[in-house]
Design a protein around this motif. Structure first.
Motif, PDB file in Angstrom:
ATOM      1  N   ASP A  18      43.600  30.451  38.638  1.00 15.54           N
ATOM      2  CA  ASP A  18      44.811  31.364  38.952  1.00 15.54           C
ATOM      3  C   ASP A  18      44.585  32.655  39.842  1.00 15.54           C
ATOM      4  O   ASP A  18      45.526  32.894  40.709  1.00 15.54           O
ATOM      5  N   HIS A  19      43.376  33.266  39.636  1.00 17.13           N
ATOM      6  CA  HIS A  19      43.284  34.570  40.231  1.00 17.13           C
ATOM      7  C   HIS A  19      42.863  34.328  41.667  1.00 17.13           C
ATOM      8  O   HIS A  19      43.596  34.847  42.692  1.00 17.13           O
ATOM      9  N   ARG A  23      45.177  35.212  45.220  1.00 16.81           N
ATOM     10  CA  ARG A  23      44.542  35.923  46.422  1.00 16.81           C
ATOM     11  C   ARG A  23      44.793  35.322  47.721  1.00 16.81           C
ATOM     12  O   ARG A  23      45.270  35.656  48.691  1.00 16.81           O
ATOM     13  N   VAL A  24      44.664  33.865  47.345  1.00 15.83           N
ATOM     14  CA  VAL A  24      44.783  33.041  48.786  1.00 15.83           C
ATOM     15  C   VAL A  24      46.175  33.042  49.279  1.00 15.83           C
ATOM     16  O   VAL A  24      46.521  33.143  50.317  1.00 15.83           O
ATOM     17  N   ASN A  25      47.317  32.905  48.157  1.00 19.00           N
ATOM     18  CA  ASN A  25      48.704  32.966  48.639  1.00 19.00           C
ATOM     19  C   ASN A  25      48.956  34.286  49.050  1.00 19.00           C
ATOM     20  O   ASN A  25      49.964  34.388  50.153  1.00 19.00           O
ATOM     21  N   GLU A  49      32.946  40.943  46.298  1.00 23.79           N
ATOM     22  CA  GLU A  49      33.748  42.140  46.910  1.00 23.79           C
ATOM     23  C   GLU A  49      35.050  42.383  46.248  1.00 23.79           C
ATOM     24  O   GLU A  49      35.829  41.586  45.859  1.00 23.79           O
ATOM     25  N   ALA A  50      35.231  43.798  45.878  1.00 21.66           N
ATOM     26  CA  ALA A  50      36.677  44.093  45.285  1.00 21.66           C
ATOM     27  C   ALA A  50      37.920  43.697  45.558  1.00 21.66           C
ATOM     28  O   ALA A  50      38.543  43.282  44.697  1.00 21.66           O
ATOM     29  N   TRP A  51      38.137  43.539  46.976  1.00 20.95           N
ATOM     30  CA  TRP A  51      39.430  43.026  47.313  1.00 20.95           C
ATOM     31  C   TRP A  51      39.863  41.678  46.727  1.00 20.95           C
ATOM     32  O   TRP A  51      40.841  41.078  46.645  1.00 20.95           O
ATOM     33  N   ALA A  52      38.777  40.985  46.671  1.00 22.50           N
ATOM     34  CA  ALA A  52      38.854  39.499  46.149  1.00 22.50           C
ATOM     35  C   ALA A  52      38.873  39.351  44.666  1.00 22.50           C
ATOM     36  O   ALA A  52      39.518  38.425  44.285  1.00 22.50           O
ATOM     37  N   PRO A 136      41.510  38.588  31.257  1.00 14.40           N
ATOM     38  CA  PRO A 136      43.022  38.098  31.761  1.00 14.40           C
ATOM     39  C   PRO A 136      43.936  37.729  30.733  1.00 14.40           C
ATOM     40  O   PRO A 136      43.776  37.724  29.521  1.00 14.40           O
ATOM     41  N   PHE A 137      44.932  37.972  31.036  1.00 16.26           N
ATOM     42  CA  PHE A 137      46.514  37.442  30.073  1.00 16.26           C
ATOM     43  C   PHE A 137      46.235  36.309  29.471  1.00 16.26           C
ATOM     44  O   PHE A 137      46.658  36.250  28.225  1.00 16.26           O
TER      45      PHE A 137
END
Length: 156
Positions: A18-19, A23-25, A49-52, A136-137
Motif C-alpha cells: 500500500d505504501h 508513492r508510485v501514484n 531513501e527517506a523520500w520513498a 502503519p494504520f
C-alpha cells in the motif's frame, strides 16, 4: 533498517505494498511513466531513501555517524507526511526535556518541542536518521498480521 525485505518483515507485505503504491501514484500524478515510477520507488525503498519510505507513525533515530549539529534531535516520530515534508515530534522530550535543542533545524522546525503541533521539516532531513519502528494504520485493525510481533492477524 533498510531494504525491502527488512521493511516487509517490519510491517508486512500488505502495508508495504500500500505504501509503495501510494508513492508510485504520487510520481505518476507528477507525470512519470508508471513503469519508471515503480522502478524508482522500489529502488528508493530498497536503498532506504527517506523520500520513498517516510510515512506517518514511524520512529527515526539519528545515525551514529551523523554530526549532532546536522541533526540535533536524537529520535523523531513522524506525526504526518504531506508530500515532500513531514511533521515530526521529538521523542526524547519525556526522557530529558533539558536536552531538547532546535538550533540546527530550519526556521520552520524551531517549534519542535511543541508535541501538540510538531515541526514541519523536509523529508530529506530523515536521510540523517535510520528508520527504527513503523506502525502503519493497518496494524490497528483486529485482523492485521504483524510479522515482527509474530501474529497472523486471523482469529487472534
Amino acid at each position: 533498517m533498510t531494504g525491502l525485505i527488512s521493511l516487509n518483515w517490519l510491517i508486512g507485505d500488505q502495508a508495504l505494498s500500500d505504501h509503495i503504491l501510494a508513492r508510485v501514484n504520487e510520481l505518476v500524478d507528477q507525470g512519470t511513466e508508471y513503469k519508471h515510477a515503480c522502478t524508482t520507488v522500489t529502488d528508493g525503498a530498497d536503498a532506504g531513501e527517506a523520500w520513498a519510505i517516510a510515512a506517518t507513525r514511524q520512529t527515526w533515530e539519528r545515525r551514529p555517524d551523523t554530526d549532532e549539529d546536522d541533526a540535533p534531535i536524537h529520535r523523531l516520530y513522524v506525526l504526518e507526511r504531506t508530500g515532500n515534508t513531514v511533521v515530526v515530534a521529538d521523542l526524547d522530550l519525556d526522557a530529558d526535556p533539558d536536552a531538547h535543542s532546535t538550533l540546527g533545524l530550519p526556521p520552520r522546525g524551531q517549534h519542535l518541542g511543541d508535541e501538540a503541533e510538531g515541526a514541519v521539516i523536509d523529508v530529506d532531513l530523515l536521510n540523517l536518521y535510520d528508520l527504527t519502528a513503523w506502525e502503519p494504520f493497518e496494524h490497528l485493525l483486529p485482523t492485521a498480521a504483524v510479522p515482527a510481533a509474530g501474529t497472523t492477524g486471523v482469529g487472534e
